[in-house]
Design a protein around this motif. Structure first.
Motif, PDB file in Angstrom:
ATOM      1  N   UNK A 251       5.711   2.431 -15.004  1.00 17.65           N
ATOM      2  CA  UNK A 251       6.242   1.416 -14.629  1.00 17.65           C
ATOM      3  C   UNK A 251       7.851   2.157 -14.197  1.00 17.65           C
ATOM      4  N   UNK A 252       7.667   3.332 -14.975  1.00 14.87           N
ATOM      5  CA  UNK A 252       8.657   4.182 -14.168  1.00 14.87           C
ATOM      6  C   UNK A 252       9.094   4.701 -13.239  1.00 14.87           C
ATOM      7  N   UNK A 253       7.489   4.973 -12.870  1.00 12.23           N
ATOM      8  CA  UNK A 253       7.337   5.935 -11.408  1.00 12.23           C
ATOM      9  C   UNK A 253       7.619   4.567  -9.927  1.00 12.23           C
ATOM     10  N   UNK A 254       7.115   3.061 -10.357  1.00 13.84           N
ATOM     11  CA  UNK A 254       7.361   2.189 -10.056  1.00 13.84           C
ATOM     12  C   UNK A 254       9.163   1.864  -9.532  1.00 13.84           C
ATOM     13  N   UNK A 255       9.679   1.600 -10.250  1.00 15.56           N
ATOM     14  CA  UNK A 255      10.424   1.939 -10.235  1.00 15.56           C
ATOM     15  C   UNK A 255      11.629   2.743  -9.395  1.00 15.56           C
ATOM     16  N   UNK A 256      10.878   3.971  -9.739  1.00 10.14           N
ATOM     17  CA  UNK A 256      11.750   5.292  -9.399  1.00 10.14           C
ATOM     18  C   UNK A 256      11.475   4.320  -7.138  1.00 10.14           C
ATOM     19  N   UNK A 257      10.056   4.199  -7.060  1.00 11.34           N
ATOM     20  CA  UNK A 257       9.532   4.188  -5.679  1.00 11.34           C
ATOM     21  C   UNK A 257       9.978   3.172  -5.399  1.00 11.34           C
ATOM     22  N   UNK A 258      10.160   2.149  -5.946  1.00 11.95           N
ATOM     23  CA  UNK A 258      12.025   0.585  -5.524  1.00 11.95           C
ATOM     24  C   UNK A 258      12.412   1.176  -4.977  1.00 11.95           C
ATOM     25  N   UNK A 259      13.683   1.954  -5.317  1.00 11.50           N
ATOM     26  CA  UNK A 259      14.473   2.477  -5.358  1.00 11.50           C
ATOM     27  C   UNK A 259      14.320   3.877  -3.560  1.00 11.50           C
ATOM     28  N   UNK A 260      13.216   4.515  -4.144  1.00  7.88           N
ATOM     29  CA  UNK A 260      12.994   5.574  -2.434  1.00  7.88           C
ATOM     30  C   UNK A 260      12.665   4.701  -1.524  1.00  7.88           C
ATOM     31  N   UNK A 261      12.220   3.822  -1.257  1.00 10.35           N
ATOM     32  CA  UNK A 261      12.065   2.804  -0.119  1.00 10.35           C
ATOM     33  C   UNK A 261      12.495   1.407   0.116  1.00 10.35           C
TER      34      UNK A 261
ATOM     35  N   UNK B  22       0.605  -1.189  -0.055  1.00  6.75           N
ATOM     36  CA  UNK B  22      -0.673   0.219   0.196  1.00  6.75           C
ATOM     37  C   UNK B  22       1.517   1.378  -0.038  1.00  6.75           C
ATOM     38  N   UNK B  23       1.678   1.452   0.910  1.00  2.00           N
ATOM     39  CA  UNK B  23       2.584   1.829   0.610  1.00  2.00           C
ATOM     40  C   UNK B  23       3.944   2.750  -0.133  1.00  2.00           C
ATOM     41  N   UNK B  24       4.065   0.924  -0.678  1.00  2.00           N
ATOM     42  CA  UNK B  24       5.171   1.583  -2.515  1.00  2.00           C
ATOM     43  C   UNK B  24       3.625   1.725  -3.491  1.00  2.00           C
ATOM     44  N   UNK B  25       2.604   1.195  -3.099  1.00  2.00           N
ATOM     45  CA  UNK B  25       1.948   1.923  -4.585  1.00  2.00           C
ATOM     46  C   UNK B  25       0.796   3.259  -4.675  1.00  2.00           C
ATOM     47  N   UNK B  26       1.541   4.378  -3.100  1.00  2.00           N
ATOM     48  CA  UNK B  26       1.415   5.428  -2.702  1.00  2.00           C
ATOM     49  C   UNK B  26       1.860   6.687  -3.556  1.00  2.00           C
ATOM     50  N   UNK B  27       2.875   5.624  -3.175  1.00  2.00           N
ATOM     51  CA  UNK B  27       4.706   6.550  -3.445  1.00  2.00           C
ATOM     52  C   UNK B  27       5.324   6.157  -4.716  1.00  2.00           C
ATOM     53  N   UNK B  28       4.409   5.188  -5.949  1.00  2.00           N
ATOM     54  CA  UNK B  28       4.333   5.151  -7.195  1.00  2.00           C
ATOM     55  C   UNK B  28       3.485   5.684  -7.894  1.00  2.00           C
ATOM     56  N   UNK B  29       2.106   6.019  -6.848  1.00  2.00           N
ATOM     57  CA  UNK B  29       1.562   7.306  -7.783  1.00  2.00           C
ATOM     58  C   UNK B  29       1.848   9.114  -7.485  1.00  2.00           C
ATOM     59  N   UNK B  30       2.562   8.920  -6.683  1.00  2.00           N
ATOM     60  CA  UNK B  30       2.944  10.449  -6.488  1.00  2.00           C
ATOM     61  C   UNK B  30       3.546  10.637  -7.518  1.00  2.00           C
ATOM     62  N   UNK B  31       5.095   9.567  -7.319  1.00  2.00           N
ATOM     63  CA  UNK B  31       5.455  10.095  -8.608  1.00  2.00           C
ATOM     64  C   UNK B  31       5.147   9.524  -9.740  1.00  2.00           C
ATOM     65  N   UNK B  32       4.373   8.742  -9.989  1.00  2.00           N
ATOM     66  CA  UNK B  32       3.872   9.318 -11.446  1.00  2.00           C
ATOM     67  C   UNK B  32       3.276  10.830 -11.824  1.00  2.00           C
TER      68      UNK B  32
ATOM     69  N   UNK C  55      -8.612   9.877 -12.359  1.00  2.00           N
ATOM     70  CA  UNK C  55      -7.810  10.161 -13.554  1.00  2.00           C
ATOM     71  C   UNK C  55      -6.191   9.081 -13.849  1.00  2.00           C
ATOM     72  N   UNK C  56      -6.527   8.137 -12.967  1.00  2.00           N
ATOM     73  CA  UNK C  56      -5.438   7.556 -13.352  1.00  2.00           C
ATOM     74  C   UNK C  56      -5.477   6.743 -14.138  1.00  2.00           C
ATOM     75  N   UNK C  57      -6.431   6.649 -14.963  1.00  2.00           N
ATOM     76  CA  UNK C  57      -6.385   6.195 -16.691  1.00  2.00           C
ATOM     77  C   UNK C  57      -6.722   6.466 -17.671  1.00  2.00           C
ATOM     78  N   UNK C  58      -5.401   8.065 -17.366  1.00  2.00           N
ATOM     79  CA  UNK C  58      -5.552   8.458 -18.069  1.00  2.00           C
ATOM     80  C   UNK C  58      -3.379   8.531 -18.903  1.00  2.00           C
ATOM     81  N   UNK C  59      -3.334   8.335 -17.137  1.00  2.00           N
ATOM     82  CA  UNK C  59      -1.837   7.562 -17.670  1.00  2.00           C
ATOM     83  C   UNK C  59      -1.072   6.535 -17.969  1.00  2.00           C
ATOM     84  N   UNK C  60      -0.148   6.247 -18.727  1.00  2.00           N
ATOM     85  CA  UNK C  60       0.391   5.115 -19.680  1.00  2.00           C
ATOM     86  C   UNK C  60       1.094   4.418 -18.260  1.00  2.00           C
ATOM     87  N   UNK C  61       1.082   2.921 -19.354  1.00  2.00           N
ATOM     88  CA  UNK C  61       1.392   1.842 -18.460  1.00  2.00           C
ATOM     89  C   UNK C  61       3.443   2.175 -18.865  1.00  2.00           C
ATOM     90  N   UNK C  62       3.978   2.791 -19.229  1.00  2.00           N
ATOM     91  CA  UNK C  62       4.979   3.123 -19.049  1.00  2.00           C
ATOM     92  C   UNK C  62       5.603   4.501 -18.383  1.00  2.00           C
TER      93      UNK C  62
END
Length: 214
Positions: free
Chosen positions: A203-213, A138-148, A193-200
């Motif tokens: 994915x990039x935001x998720x990688x950045x979140x993993x590094x941050x956390x 849940x925490x990881x997803x939160x960070x991912x969404x903010x970065x995205x 507005x989550x549907x407006x964000x691309x898979x790319x």
């Protein structure tokens, strides 16, 4: 405890707080007017130090200052106010059996909830419904969404109280002095507005979140 799980999951998902921080949170540290949560403590069960007896203990910041300033949205404020009303009703039902520790989330007698218990209940619920996510997720997803959503990593790091070696103390001081947009509102807007964000982008935001956390 199952009915207690929903508000705990809601606040964690909407703020990116650690479970230990959520379970230590007190009402006095939520400012509805400023729309901010100040995180001072974390709740733990187990041994504080090797060799000590196992039990409950609270970890606090050495400086007595919040380790995270978490802005919340109008939706979050409304949710918390409604939840507080229901909690007060429960406190009245339990009467003298309830010890009020000002905890936002507490057991039926007002004591601290156990981290492992909440984590296990969440995992059981997630597995039954094939969600494929852990509580930390849940925490990881939160960070991912903010970065995205384009929020600078320094702002996100300060929000979740996670300072990494690549983020200098000077950066944090700079962020603390800036009064910008409410990140709680930005997160709420992302959800709409989550549907407006691309898979790319995700994915990039998720990688950045993993590094941050990490």
């Amino acid at each position: 405890l199952v009915t207690t799980l929903h508000p705990i999951v809601y606040l964690t998902a909407r703020t990116g707080m650690r479970l230990s921080e959520v379970l230590a949170l007190k009402w006095k540290n939520i400012d509805y007017t400023a729309k901010v949560i100040r995180v001072f403590e974390s709740s733990h069960f187990g041994r504080k130090k090797p060799g000590e007896k196992s039990g409950h203990h609270i970890r606090t910041t050495k400086e007595g200052k919040p380790k995270a300033y978490i802005e919340i949205s109008d939706e979050d404020v409304l949710f918390l106010k409604r939840y507080r009303k229901e909690q007060v009703k429960q406190i009245l039902r339990y009467g003298q059996e309830y010890t009020d520790n000002d905890l936002v989330f507490a057991s039926n007698n007002g004591s601290y909830l156990q981290n492992n218990t909440i984590g296990r209940i969440f995992s059981d619920f997630a597995n039954r419904n094939n969600f494929g996510i852990t509580f930390h997720g849940l925490r990881h997803t939160h960070v991912t969404m903010l970065l995205a959503a384009g929020v600078p990593i320094e702002y996100v790091a300060r929000r979740v109280g996670h300072q990494q070696s690549s983020t200098t103390s000077n950066s944090y001081s700079h962020v603390e002095k800036i009064s910008g947009a409410n990140l709680g509102e930005i997160f709420a807007l992302f959800l709409r507005n989550e549907k407006d964000f691309t898979d790319k982008q995700m994915a990039e935001a998720e990688k950045a979140a993993a590094i941050l956390l990490k």
